[in-house]
Scaffold this motif. Structure first.
Motif, PDB file in Angstrom:
ATOM      1  N   UNK A  73      57.009 -29.781 -24.235  1.00 63.32           N
ATOM      2  CA  UNK A  73      56.238 -29.941 -23.001  1.00 63.32           C
ATOM      3  C   UNK A  73      55.056 -28.982 -22.985  1.00 63.32           C
ATOM      4  N   UNK A  74      55.260 -27.783 -23.499  1.00 61.35           N
ATOM      5  CA  UNK A  74      54.162 -26.823 -23.567  1.00 61.35           C
ATOM      6  C   UNK A  74      53.028 -27.373 -24.436  1.00 61.35           C
ATOM      7  N   UNK A  75      53.380 -27.934 -25.580  1.00 57.03           N
ATOM      8  CA  UNK A  75      52.358 -28.412 -26.507  1.00 57.03           C
ATOM      9  C   UNK A  75      51.650 -29.664 -26.001  1.00 57.03           C
ATOM     10  N   UNK A  76      52.395 -30.568 -25.385  1.00 58.06           N
ATOM     11  CA  UNK A  76      51.829 -31.874 -25.042  1.00 58.06           C
ATOM     12  C   UNK A  76      51.259 -31.959 -23.634  1.00 58.06           C
ATOM     13  N   UNK A  77      51.719 -31.109 -22.730  1.00 58.68           N
ATOM     14  CA  UNK A  77      51.328 -31.220 -21.325  1.00 58.68           C
ATOM     15  C   UNK A  77      50.666 -29.942 -20.818  1.00 58.68           C
ATOM     16  N   UNK A 128      66.445 -25.618 -16.643  1.00 62.33           N
ATOM     17  CA  UNK A 128      67.862 -25.454 -16.319  1.00 62.33           C
ATOM     18  C   UNK A 128      68.149 -25.936 -14.901  1.00 62.33           C
ATOM     19  N   UNK A 129      67.209 -25.675 -13.981  1.00 60.76           N
ATOM     20  CA  UNK A 129      67.395 -26.093 -12.591  1.00 60.76           C
ATOM     21  C   UNK A 129      67.381 -27.609 -12.433  1.00 60.76           C
ATOM     22  N   UNK A 130      66.731 -28.298 -13.369  1.00 61.54           N
ATOM     23  CA  UNK A 130      66.723 -29.766 -13.310  1.00 61.54           C
ATOM     24  C   UNK A 130      68.015 -30.368 -13.835  1.00 61.54           C
ATOM     25  N   UNK A 160      52.438 -32.519  -3.912  1.00 66.36           N
ATOM     26  CA  UNK A 160      53.492 -33.542  -3.989  1.00 66.36           C
ATOM     27  C   UNK A 160      53.230 -34.512  -5.133  1.00 66.36           C
ATOM     28  N   UNK A 161      51.967 -34.868  -5.331  1.00 71.17           N
ATOM     29  CA  UNK A 161      51.625 -35.784  -6.416  1.00 71.17           C
ATOM     30  C   UNK A 161      51.803 -35.104  -7.768  1.00 71.17           C
ATOM     31  N   UNK A 162      51.359 -33.852  -7.871  1.00 66.22           N
ATOM     32  CA  UNK A 162      51.544 -33.108  -9.113  1.00 66.22           C
ATOM     33  C   UNK A 162      53.024 -32.987  -9.448  1.00 66.22           C
ATOM     34  N   UNK A 163      53.857 -32.772  -8.430  1.00 64.66           N
ATOM     35  CA  UNK A 163      55.296 -32.673  -8.645  1.00 64.66           C
ATOM     36  C   UNK A 163      55.844 -33.980  -9.227  1.00 64.66           C
ATOM     37  N   UNK A 164      55.381 -35.101  -8.719  1.00 67.42           N
ATOM     38  CA  UNK A 164      55.862 -36.397  -9.216  1.00 67.42           C
ATOM     39  C   UNK A 164      55.532 -36.584 -10.686  1.00 67.42           C
ATOM     40  N   UNK A 165      54.304 -36.226 -11.075  1.00 69.43           N
ATOM     41  CA  UNK A 165      53.911 -36.372 -12.474  1.00 69.43           C
ATOM     42  C   UNK A 165      54.719 -35.451 -13.377  1.00 69.43           C
ATOM     43  N   UNK A 169      57.646 -33.911 -12.849  1.00 73.48           N
ATOM     44  CA  UNK A 169      59.077 -34.236 -12.895  1.00 73.48           C
ATOM     45  C   UNK A 169      59.330 -35.494 -13.713  1.00 73.48           C
ATOM     46  N   UNK A 170      58.438 -36.484 -13.587  1.00 73.68           N
ATOM     47  CA  UNK A 170      58.612 -37.705 -14.367  1.00 73.68           C
ATOM     48  C   UNK A 170      58.466 -37.426 -15.861  1.00 73.68           C
ATOM     49  N   UNK A 171      57.517 -36.558 -16.211  1.00 77.79           N
ATOM     50  CA  UNK A 171      57.321 -36.238 -17.629  1.00 77.79           C
ATOM     51  C   UNK A 171      58.527 -35.487 -18.188  1.00 77.79           C
ATOM     52  N   UNK A 172      59.052 -34.534 -17.425  1.00 78.48           N
ATOM     53  CA  UNK A 172      60.235 -33.801 -17.863  1.00 78.48           C
ATOM     54  C   UNK A 172      61.431 -34.734 -17.980  1.00 78.48           C
TER      55      UNK A 172
END
Length: 308
Positions: free
Chosen positions: A112-116, A96-98, A169-174, A176-179
């Motif tokens: 996302x839960x199932x795939x990531x 929701x925040x995104x 920061x790198x984890x955030x990029x991955x 956020x891009x997936x979402x």
């Protein structure tokens, strides 16, 4: 209450608490991330969320560990890591925040839960080895994130803390891009379903731009569709539709006489002014104008139907 502190363990870091930190720092940007194993920090209190440390799972007390006896399991018996627990309780708020529309939150949360999330949970618990990726195991996200840890004999006592925040920061990029990709697929599905309805029984689907379309085509049951046309940067694209998620077999190939040709040669082969390119694999072609791309599509349909 809004937490002042987001508490996870000190020492070496892993994908699960890094990705948990991505979720929590987005929801609580003013909270301080504290990495500690000191009892005064890993004991539940109103001013904190504790995760991947503390030896307990109690959502009401806002502590989310998975290393203790009786650690939480999913309904199917598979283990959670801290990431899975944080996603379970805070993932919907994060989506929701995104800015994800309310109508899409449950779909994206579950997918996302199932795939990531689940693969991260399984790897962190030793229930799935990165080696299943074979020689490419070094390219799995957990392994990549852990390679950012300092070497064992790094003399700087602050190096590990800096490395954690760099990895965060790198984890955030991955993440956020997936979402963002998941959200975009749902937006595309809405557009494609409307285009399919507008197209009626035409075997050519025209879209307003390039976008993922196959899932919507399958969902709609539009088995009659053979080709998709859409504008590109400076031209128009004509593509085939794959029969299945696996493999590259198309419902119909572009004409064999077009394969590997471009510009004047392709115009001569198909008789359409503005035809500019056809891949040798006959799954994609291009034209300079919408009219030319639609004419190529209709010609491709005619040949495909004639060969059935």
């Amino acid at each position: 209450m809004t937490p002042d502190f987001l508490v996870t363990h000190s020492g070496g870091f892993h994908a699960d608490e890094l990705l948990s930190s991505v979720i929590l720092t987005r929801l609580f940007p003013k909270a301080l991330v504290v990495r500690s194993r000191a009892p005064e920090w890993i004991t539940p209190a109103e001013d904190r969320i504790i995760y991947d440390v503390g030896g307990a799972y109690d959502a009401d007390a806002r502590i989310f560990d998975h290393h203790q006896r009786g650690a939480p399991l999913r309904e199917d018996g598979q283990p959670f890591s801290s990431f899975g627990l944080i996603w379970k309780h805070y993932g919907r708020d994060y989506l929701a925040a995104t800015g994800l529309p309310d109508a899409h939150i449950e779909t994206v949360h579950g997918a996302f839960d199932a795939s990531f999330v689940l693969p991260i949970d399984l790897m962190d618990n030793g229930a799935m080895s990165p080696s299943i990726a074979g020689p490419l195991a070094v390219l799995t996200l957990p392994v990549l994130l852990e390679t950012l840890k300092p070497v064992f004999d790094e003399p700087d006592p602050e190096a590990l803390e800096r490395a954690f925040h760099a990895a965060l920061a790198i984890a955030r990029s991955f993440l956020e891009a997936r979402i963002a990709g998941s959200a975009a697929k749902l937006r595309a599905e809405d557009i494609v379903l409307k285009a399919i309805a507008d197209a009626g029984q035409s075997q050519v689907l025209e879209l307003p731009m390039g976008m993922p379309f196959r899932s919507a085509v399958m969902k709609s049951g539009a088995d009659h569709l053979l080709f998709v046309v859409h504008p590109r940067d400076k031209d128009w694209c004509l593509t085939g539709i794959r029969r299945a998620d696996e493999g590259f077999e198309l419902r119909a190939d572009l004409p064999a006489a077009w394969a590997g040709l471009s510009n004047g040669d392709l115009e001569a082969a198909c008789g359409i002014e503005g035809a500019s390119f056809c891949h040798n694999g006959r799954f994609i072609a291009a034209a300079k104008t919408r009219e030319a791309s639609l004419a190529m599509a209709e010609l491709a349909v005619s040949e495909a139907v004639a060969t059935v």
